[in-house]
Design a protein around this motif. Structure first.
Motif, PDB file in Angstrom:
ATOM      1  N   ASP A  61     -28.034  28.830 -40.429  1.00 24.92           N
ATOM      2  CA  ASP A  61     -27.197  29.887 -39.860  1.00 24.92           C
ATOM      3  C   ASP A  61     -27.471  30.077 -38.370  1.00 24.92           C
ATOM      4  OD1 ASP A  61     -27.286  32.014 -42.827  1.00 24.92           O
ATOM      5  OD2 ASP A  61     -25.988  30.332 -42.289  1.00 24.92           O
ATOM      6  N   SER A  62     -28.705  29.836 -37.963  1.00 27.35           N
ATOM      7  CA  SER A  62     -29.087  30.091 -36.574  1.00 27.35           C
ATOM      8  C   SER A  62     -28.439  29.124 -35.582  1.00 27.35           C
ATOM      9  CB  SER A  62     -30.612  30.021 -36.429  1.00 27.35           C
ATOM     10  OG  SER A  62     -31.091  28.752 -36.838  1.00 27.35           O
ATOM     11  N   VAL A  63     -27.945  27.990 -36.070  1.00 24.84           N
ATOM     12  CA  VAL A  63     -27.351  26.992 -35.158  1.00 24.84           C
ATOM     13  C   VAL A  63     -25.923  26.650 -35.532  1.00 24.84           C
ATOM     14  CG1 VAL A  63     -29.641  26.018 -34.772  1.00 24.84           C
ATOM     15  CG2 VAL A  63     -28.120  24.940 -36.445  1.00 24.84           C
ATOM     16  N   LYS A  64     -25.429  27.217 -36.611  1.00 27.40           N
ATOM     17  CA  LYS A  64     -24.174  26.768 -37.212  1.00 27.40           C
ATOM     18  C   LYS A  64     -23.001  26.739 -36.247  1.00 27.40           C
ATOM     19  CE  LYS A  64     -21.473  27.499 -41.399  1.00 27.40           C
ATOM     20  NZ  LYS A  64     -21.383  28.268 -42.663  1.00 27.40           N
ATOM     21  N   ASP A  65     -22.858  27.756 -35.416  1.00 25.83           N
ATOM     22  CA  ASP A  65     -21.671  27.868 -34.568  1.00 25.83           C
ATOM     23  C   ASP A  65     -21.796  27.130 -33.235  1.00 25.83           C
ATOM     24  OD1 ASP A  65     -21.319  31.290 -35.653  1.00 25.83           O
ATOM     25  OD2 ASP A  65     -20.430  29.465 -36.479  1.00 25.83           O
ATOM     26  N   ARG A  66     -22.928  26.491 -33.009  1.00 25.10           N
ATOM     27  CA  ARG A  66     -23.109  25.844 -31.709  1.00 25.10           C
ATOM     28  C   ARG A  66     -23.746  24.459 -31.838  1.00 25.10           C
ATOM     29  NH1 ARG A  66     -28.291  27.401 -29.980  1.00 25.10           N
ATOM     30  NH2 ARG A  66     -29.345  28.693 -31.535  1.00 25.10           N
ATOM     31  N   SER A  67     -23.671  23.892 -33.037  1.00 28.98           N
ATOM     32  CA  SER A  67     -24.263  22.575 -33.238  1.00 28.98           C
ATOM     33  C   SER A  67     -23.332  21.684 -34.045  1.00 28.98           C
ATOM     34  CB  SER A  67     -25.603  22.688 -33.983  1.00 28.98           C
ATOM     35  OG  SER A  67     -26.535  23.445 -33.249  1.00 28.98           O
ATOM     36  N   THR A  68     -23.433  20.387 -33.788  1.00 27.93           N
ATOM     37  CA  THR A  68     -22.685  19.410 -34.557  1.00 27.93           C
ATOM     38  C   THR A  68     -23.596  18.234 -34.886  1.00 27.93           C
ATOM     39  OG1 THR A  68     -20.612  19.982 -33.446  1.00 27.93           O
ATOM     40  CG2 THR A  68     -20.694  17.886 -34.622  1.00 27.93           C
ATOM     41  N   ILE A  69     -23.726  17.964 -36.173  1.00 33.37           N
ATOM     42  CA  ILE A  69     -24.485  16.801 -36.612  1.00 33.37           C
ATOM     43  C   ILE A  69     -23.495  15.700 -36.965  1.00 33.37           C
ATOM     44  CG2 ILE A  69     -24.609  17.586 -39.017  1.00 33.37           C
ATOM     45  CD1 ILE A  69     -27.394  16.307 -39.177  1.00 33.37           C
ATOM     46  N   SER A  70     -23.832  14.482 -36.614  1.00 26.41           N
ATOM     47  CA  SER A  70     -22.956  13.359 -36.923  1.00 26.41           C
ATOM     48  C   SER A  70     -23.809  12.111 -37.125  1.00 26.41           C
ATOM     49  CB  SER A  70     -21.939  13.138 -35.804  1.00 26.41           C
ATOM     50  OG  SER A  70     -22.592  12.857 -34.580  1.00 26.41           O
ATOM     51  N   ARG A  71     -23.188  11.071 -37.651  1.00 28.54           N
ATOM     52  CA  ARG A  71     -23.911   9.818 -37.851  1.00 28.54           C
ATOM     53  C   ARG A  71     -22.962   8.644 -37.723  1.00 28.54           C
ATOM     54  NH1 ARG A  71     -26.275  10.078 -43.860  1.00 28.54           N
ATOM     55  NH2 ARG A  71     -26.604   7.827 -43.621  1.00 28.54           N
ATOM     56  N   ASP A  72     -23.529   7.536 -37.310  1.00 27.79           N
ATOM     57  CA  ASP A  72     -22.795   6.282 -37.219  1.00 27.79           C
ATOM     58  C   ASP A  72     -23.491   5.335 -38.190  1.00 27.79           C
ATOM     59  OD1 ASP A  72     -21.824   3.750 -36.610  1.00 27.79           O
ATOM     60  OD2 ASP A  72     -21.599   4.202 -34.494  1.00 27.79           O
ATOM     61  N   ASN A  73     -22.923   5.197 -39.371  1.00 27.53           N
ATOM     62  CA  ASN A  73     -23.581   4.399 -40.412  1.00 27.53           C
ATOM     63  C   ASN A  73     -23.727   2.932 -40.019  1.00 27.53           C
ATOM     64  OD1 ASN A  73     -23.924   6.594 -42.175  1.00 27.53           O
ATOM     65  ND2 ASN A  73     -21.883   6.324 -43.039  1.00 27.53           N
ATOM     66  N   ALA A  74     -22.791   2.437 -39.233  1.00 33.71           N
ATOM     67  CA  ALA A  74     -22.867   1.037 -38.808  1.00 33.71           C
ATOM     68  C   ALA A  74     -24.067   0.796 -37.897  1.00 33.71           C
ATOM     69  CB  ALA A  74     -21.581   0.637 -38.097  1.00 33.71           C
ATOM     70  N   LYS A  75     -24.459   1.832 -37.187  1.00 33.63           N
ATOM     71  CA  LYS A  75     -25.583   1.716 -36.252  1.00 33.63           C
ATOM     72  C   LYS A  75     -26.852   2.371 -36.793  1.00 33.63           C
ATOM     73  CE  LYS A  75     -22.680   1.690 -32.105  1.00 33.63           C
ATOM     74  NZ  LYS A  75     -22.377   2.367 -30.813  1.00 33.63           N
ATOM     75  N   ASN A  76     -26.781   2.920 -38.009  1.00 35.02           N
ATOM     76  CA  ASN A  76     -27.927   3.641 -38.583  1.00 35.02           C
ATOM     77  C   ASN A  76     -28.462   4.683 -37.602  1.00 35.02           C
ATOM     78  OD1 ASN A  76     -27.843   2.290 -41.040  1.00 35.02           O
ATOM     79  ND2 ASN A  76     -29.260   0.697 -40.366  1.00 35.02           N
ATOM     80  N   THR A  77     -27.568   5.404 -37.002  1.00 39.66           N
ATOM     81  CA  THR A  77     -27.929   6.380 -35.984  1.00 39.66           C
ATOM     82  C   THR A  77     -27.335   7.739 -36.329  1.00 39.66           C
ATOM     83  OG1 THR A  77     -28.009   4.660 -34.288  1.00 39.66           O
ATOM     84  CG2 THR A  77     -27.854   6.934 -33.531  1.00 39.66           C
ATOM     85  N   MET A  78     -28.128   8.761 -36.096  1.00 39.58           N
ATOM     86  CA  MET A  78     -27.688  10.130 -36.328  1.00 39.58           C
ATOM     87  C   MET A  78     -27.815  10.907 -35.029  1.00 39.58           C
ATOM     88  SD  MET A  78     -29.302  12.912 -38.987  1.00 39.58           S
ATOM     89  CE  MET A  78     -30.937  12.781 -38.272  1.00 39.58           C
ATOM     90  N   TYR A  79     -26.936  11.885 -34.852  1.00 35.23           N
ATOM     91  CA  TYR A  79     -26.924  12.678 -33.624  1.00 35.23           C
ATOM     92  C   TYR A  79     -26.931  14.166 -33.958  1.00 35.23           C
ATOM     93  CZ  TYR A  79     -25.091   8.201 -31.985  1.00 35.23           C
ATOM     94  OH  TYR A  79     -24.907   6.871 -31.724  1.00 35.23           O
ATOM     95  N   LEU A  80     -27.416  14.929 -32.997  1.00 30.39           N
ATOM     96  CA  LEU A  80     -27.310  16.383 -33.076  1.00 30.39           C
ATOM     97  C   LEU A  80     -26.892  16.881 -31.700  1.00 30.39           C
ATOM     98  CD1 LEU A  80     -27.694  18.996 -34.750  1.00 30.39           C
ATOM     99  CD2 LEU A  80     -29.995  19.130 -33.758  1.00 30.39           C
ATOM    100  N   GLN A  81     -25.695  17.401 -31.614  1.00 29.71           N
ATOM    101  CA  GLN A  81     -25.199  17.992 -30.377  1.00 29.71           C
ATOM    102  C   GLN A  81     -25.398  19.499 -30.472  1.00 29.71           C
ATOM    103  OE1 GLN A  81     -23.573  16.318 -27.646  1.00 29.71           O
ATOM    104  NE2 GLN A  81     -23.821  18.310 -26.645  1.00 29.71           N
ATOM    105  N   MET A  82     -26.120  20.058 -29.523  1.00 29.66           N
ATOM    106  CA  MET A  82     -26.362  21.495 -29.506  1.00 29.66           C
ATOM    107  C   MET A  82     -25.897  22.071 -28.180  1.00 29.66           C
ATOM    108  SD  MET A  82     -30.094  21.907 -31.321  1.00 29.66           S
ATOM    109  CE  MET A  82     -29.842  23.676 -31.528  1.00 29.66           C
ATOM    110  N   SER A  83     -25.277  23.230 -28.230  1.00 33.18           N
ATOM    111  CA  SER A  83     -24.824  23.905 -27.021  1.00 33.18           C
ATOM    112  C   SER A  83     -25.276  25.355 -27.058  1.00 33.18           C
ATOM    113  CB  SER A  83     -23.306  23.806 -26.894  1.00 33.18           C
ATOM    114  OG  SER A  83     -22.685  24.422 -28.010  1.00 33.18           O
ATOM    115  N   SER A  84     -25.035  26.059 -25.968  1.00 36.98           N
ATOM    116  CA  SER A  84     -25.437  27.470 -25.849  1.00 36.98           C
ATOM    117  C   SER A  84     -26.887  27.652 -26.283  1.00 36.98           C
ATOM    118  CB  SER A  84     -24.520  28.361 -26.697  1.00 36.98           C
ATOM    119  OG  SER A  84     -23.174  28.222 -26.291  1.00 36.98           O
ATOM    120  N   LEU A  85     -27.733  26.783 -25.774  1.00 40.26           N
ATOM    121  CA  LEU A  85     -29.126  26.796 -26.196  1.00 40.26           C
ATOM    122  C   LEU A  85     -29.834  28.078 -25.781  1.00 40.26           C
ATOM    123  CD1 LEU A  85     -29.907  23.071 -25.490  1.00 40.26           C
ATOM    124  CD2 LEU A  85     -30.179  24.209 -27.695  1.00 40.26           C
ATOM    125  N   LYS A  86     -30.753  28.509 -26.640  1.00 33.68           N
ATOM    126  CA  LYS A  86     -31.504  29.744 -26.436  1.00 33.68           C
ATOM    127  C   LYS A  86     -32.995  29.411 -26.395  1.00 33.68           C
ATOM    128  CE  LYS A  86     -28.119  32.014 -29.458  1.00 33.68           C
ATOM    129  NZ  LYS A  86     -27.945  32.805 -30.703  1.00 33.68           N
TER     130      LYS A  86
END
Length: 120
Positions: A61-86
């Protein structure tokens, strides 16, 4: 052996943004759920976000509205985009991956962590 390597941490000003990456490698048949966790000094490790192999996501809940998790299965890579950092986002961020080896056995692996510091 599965290896996870995180990158993208650093010093960020309050209100800023960053993108963390986690690259997975190893003799793995398939990666299943992957996730980001964090641990602040003196606190327990906590979930930030998870993503299944089909892209279903879950956020704290603490990051839900300002974060996006994603992954590229072909590259075996995962990302976390965070904004409005506190400042309270300051922590070591860890990557986690659940996988199945070609032998059929399961693995649950953690990366070494990347420091994120939010400060003016």
């Amino acid at each position: 052996q599965v290896q996870l390597v995180e990158s993208g941490g650093g010093l960020v000003q309050p209100g800023g943004s960053l993108r963390l990456s986690c690259v997975a490698s190893g003799s793995i048949f398939r990666f299943y759920a992957m996730g980001w966790y964090r641990q602040a000094p003196g606190k327990q490790r906590e979930l930030v976000a998870t993503i299944t192999s089909s892209g279903i996501t879950n956020y704290a809940d603490s990051v839900k509205d300002r974060s996006t998790i994603s992954r590229d299965n072909a590259k075996n890579t995962m990302y976390l985009q965070m904004s409005s950092l506190k400042p309270e986002d300051t922590a070591v961020y860890f990557c986690n991956a659940q996988a199945r080896r070609f032998t059929g056995s399961k693995t649950d692996t953690w990366g070494q962590g990347t420091q994120v510091t939010v400060s003016a």
